[in-house]
Design an enzyme around this catalytic site. Sequence first.
Site, short mmCIF file in Angstrom:
data_model
loop_
_atom_site.label_atom_id
_atom_site.label_comp_id
_atom_site.label_asym_id
_atom_site.label_seq_id
_atom_site.Cartn_x
_atom_site.Cartn_y
_atom_site.Cartn_z
N PHE A 1 0.74 -0.99 0.09
CA PHE A 1 0.02 0.06 -0.20
C PHE A 1 0.98 1.25 0.10
CE2 PHE A 1 0.89 -0.17 4.57
CZ PHE A 1 1.05 1.05 4.95
N SER B 1 5.35 -7.07 3.19
CA SER B 1 5.78 -7.60 4.61
C SER B 1 6.77 -8.81 4.19
CB SER B 1 5.02 -7.58 5.33
OG SER B 1 3.89 -8.77 4.94
N CYS C 1 9.89 1.40 3.29
CA CYS C 1 10.68 0.24 3.64
C CYS C 1 12.02 1.02 3.96
CB CYS C 1 10.58 -0.78 2.57
SG CYS C 1 11.54 -0.22 0.98
P1 NAD Z 1 1.51 -6.58 2.74
O1 NAD Z 1 2.59 -7.77 2.83
O2 NAD Z 1 0.46 -6.73 3.92
O3 NAD Z 1 0.75 -6.61 1.55
C1 NAD Z 1 1.40 -6.75 0.17
C2 NAD Z 1 0.77 -7.43 -0.64
O4 NAD Z 1 0.73 -8.55 -0.51
C3 NAD Z 1 -0.83 -6.85 -0.83
O5 NAD Z 1 -1.04 -6.92 -2.34
C4 NAD Z 1 -1.49 -7.97 -0.20
O6 NAD Z 1 -2.75 -8.33 -0.58
C5 NAD Z 1 -0.56 -9.29 -0.44
N1 NAD Z 1 -0.49 -10.32 0.97
C6 NAD Z 1 -0.58 -9.59 2.29
N2 NAD Z 1 -0.33 -10.86 3.09
C7 NAD Z 1 -0.61 -11.93 2.38
C8 NAD Z 1 -0.25 -13.29 2.36
N3 NAD Z 1 -0.17 -13.74 3.75
N4 NAD Z 1 -0.16 -14.18 1.49
C9 NAD Z 1 -0.22 -13.67 0.22
N5 NAD Z 1 -0.34 -12.51 -0.22
C10 NAD Z 1 -0.30 -11.43 0.94
O7 NAD Z 1 2.44 -5.56 3.08
P2 NAD Z 1 1.74 -3.90 3.15
O8 NAD Z 1 1.26 -3.58 4.58
O9 NAD Z 1 0.87 -3.62 1.94
O10 NAD Z 1 3.26 -3.08 3.15
C11 NAD Z 1 4.10 -2.48 4.01
C12 NAD Z 1 5.05 -3.67 4.02
O11 NAD Z 1 5.87 -3.66 2.82
C13 NAD Z 1 6.32 -3.29 5.09
O12 NAD Z 1 6.71 -4.43 5.73
C14 NAD Z 1 7.33 -2.56 4.35
O13 NAD Z 1 8.65 -2.77 4.79
C15 NAD Z 1 7.34 -3.59 2.83
N6 NAD Z 1 7.64 -2.69 1.85
C16 NAD Z 1 9.00 -3.26 1.26
C17 NAD Z 1 9.77 -2.58 0.33
C18 NAD Z 1 11.11 -3.16 -0.25
O14 NAD Z 1 11.33 -2.82 -1.42
N7 NAD Z 1 11.73 -3.76 0.38
C19 NAD Z 1 9.10 -1.78 -0.37
C20 NAD Z 1 7.51 -1.12 -0.15
C21 NAD Z 1 7.11 -1.82 1.12
#
Ligand code: NAD
Length: 481
Positions: A150, A227, A282
Site C-alpha cells: 500500500f 511485508s 521500507c
Molecule cells: P503486505 O505484505 O501486508 O501486503 C503486500 C501485498 O501482499 C498486498 O498486495 C497484499 O494483498 C498481499 N498479501 C498480504 N498478506 C499476504 C499473505 N499472507 N499471502 C499472500 N499475499 C499477501 O504489506 P503492506 O502492509 O501492504 O506493505 C508494508 C510492507 O511492505 C512493509 O513491511 C514494508 O517494509 C514493505 N515494503 C518493502 C519494500 C521493499 O522494497 N523492500 C517496499 C515497500 C514496502
Amino acid sequence: MQDAGSVQRTNINPATGEAIGATPMDAVGAADKAVAAAARAFPEWSATPVGDRVQHLFKYKTLLEQHAGELAQIIVEEHGKTLGEAMGSVRRGIDCIEHACAAPVLMMGRTLPQIAVSSSFCRTDNEGGVGIDSAVDRVPVGVCLGITPFNFPVMVPMWMWPMAVACGNTFVLKPSEKDPASAVRTTELAQEAGFPKGVLNLVHGGIDVVKHLITHDDVRAISFVGSTRAGASIYATGAAAGKRVQCMCGAKNHSIIMPDANRGAAVDGVIGSAFGNTGQRCLAGSVVVLVGDTADWFMPALVEGAKKIAVGIGGEKGTGMGPMQDAESCDRAVSYIEIGEGEGADLLLDGRKAKMPDTGCFVGPTIFDNARPEMRIVSEEIFGPVLTIMRAKTLDDAVAMVNQSEYGNMSVIFTDSGHAAHRFETTVEAGMLGVNVGVPAPMAAFPFAGWKKSFYGDLHTNGEDGVRFFTKARVTVRRWL
Ligand code: NAD
C-alpha cells in the site's frame, strides 16, 4: 472491470475517515481471466520488435507527466501522503518508465566469434579448423505477476511491469487492496497509451487471490513487494511451484551518526528518513545509533526539529506529516509506543500527544532514547513514525548493533571521515547503503533490494537485475560447415 467476488473491503480516506471505495477481495474467477488474457497476448507481444514495444512506454511517460497532479491527489486521498510526497513518488515511478524505454539497449545479447575451433573429420578441403561462435540472447519469460504493497501505490508497480512488458512479457498486477484507485487510473492511462489488450492486466483482491495466482500454471515469474511475513510465504510457495520469484520485504533500518558528522545534514537526514511518509517506508531510518558524544548536539536538535513537524491532512498546505494509511496501522504504531514505555526506553516525544486533527488515523512523531538492541522497538518493524535511539562507544560497536538486526534493507552513516565511511561500507550488512544521505532511495538504473529477511530471491528489482529477472538467457553455439 472484474467480477465483484463475495467479499468487499471498504476503503477509507485515512485523513477524514470517509469511505471512498471498495476492493473485491476474493474474485478468483476474475484473476483467472486476467492470466488467460495475458497468456493469449504473449505470443504476439513477445514477437513485436522491442523498439515498437517501447513506443507505448514513451507515450505512457508523457501521459503520466500530464496526469501527475491527478495521480498525486488520488494518492493523498487514499493513502494520506502529503502532496509533496505523493508528487515525488509519481516522479520516481516515471523514472522507471524512462529506464524501461532503454530496453532495446538493455536487452541486447553478447556474442563471441571464434570461441573455439573444430577440426571437422568430415571435411575434405584443406581450410583447417571450422570456427565456432557463441552468443547469448535475453528472451521474455512469459506471463509475469506483480503483487504490491500500500505504501507507494504508483511507484512500486512501476518497478515491475514497465520493464517486464518492454522485455516482451505480459503482466498481471495485483495492487494492495488498501489503496487500489491509483493502480486503476495508471492502468487506464496504459490503455490510452495503446498497449494491446492483454499486455497489462489489473486484478484486485486479498490473500486468497494472491495464493491462487502464485501457483497458477500460466504464471512464469512473480515479483512481490510487501511485508516479510507475506514475502517469505510467497517465495516458498512460488518457488516450489517452479516460478521465478523475487520478494522485496520488510525492514528495520539504522542510521549511524559519528561525532564529526555535518550536524545540520545529520539531523535533517534522520528527521526526513524517520518521519517522511509517516514512517511508512521500507527505507525509513527508524533506529539511530549515536557514536561517542554525538548525543550532546544531536538529541536537542532532533527533538526540536521533530516537534516542529505539522501533523495534518496530506492535501493541505503546510502539512509536514500526513496520517497513517489505516486505523490498523495507527493502532500498531500506538501499541509500539506502549511497548517501548514498558521496555524502559526514555520517551522523549510522544506521538499520541501531538497536535493533530480529531478525525482520521493520526499519530505524531515519536522519539525513544537510550534503547537497547534486544528491545522490540529496536528489532521489530513498526512502519510508523516511531524513532528509536541507541548509543555506542565506537563505530565498530555501532555496526555490531546494526548487524544484530534480522533485516538488512538499508543502513546509512553520517560522517566527514572517509575512513569511517569506508569501514561502515565494508562491515555493515544491508543491501542499500547511504553515506551522508538519510534515504538511499531506489534509482531506476540501479538494482534495489535488501539482504537477510528483507529479501527473498536472487535478482533484485530495477537496474540490470530487473532486465535479467524479466528475461531468460538463451545461449546458441554456431558452426557453419
Ligand atoms: P503486505 O505484505 O501486508 O501486503 C503486500 C501485498 O501482499 C498486498 O498486495 C497484499 O494483498 C498481499 N498479501 C498480504 N498478506 C499476504 C499473505 N499472507 N499471502 C499472500 N499475499 C499477501 O504489506 P503492506 O502492509 O501492504 O506493505 C508494508 C510492507 O511492505 C512493509 O513491511 C514494508 O517494509 C514493505 N515494503 C518493502 C519494500 C521493499 O522494497 N523492500 C517496499 C515497500 C514496502
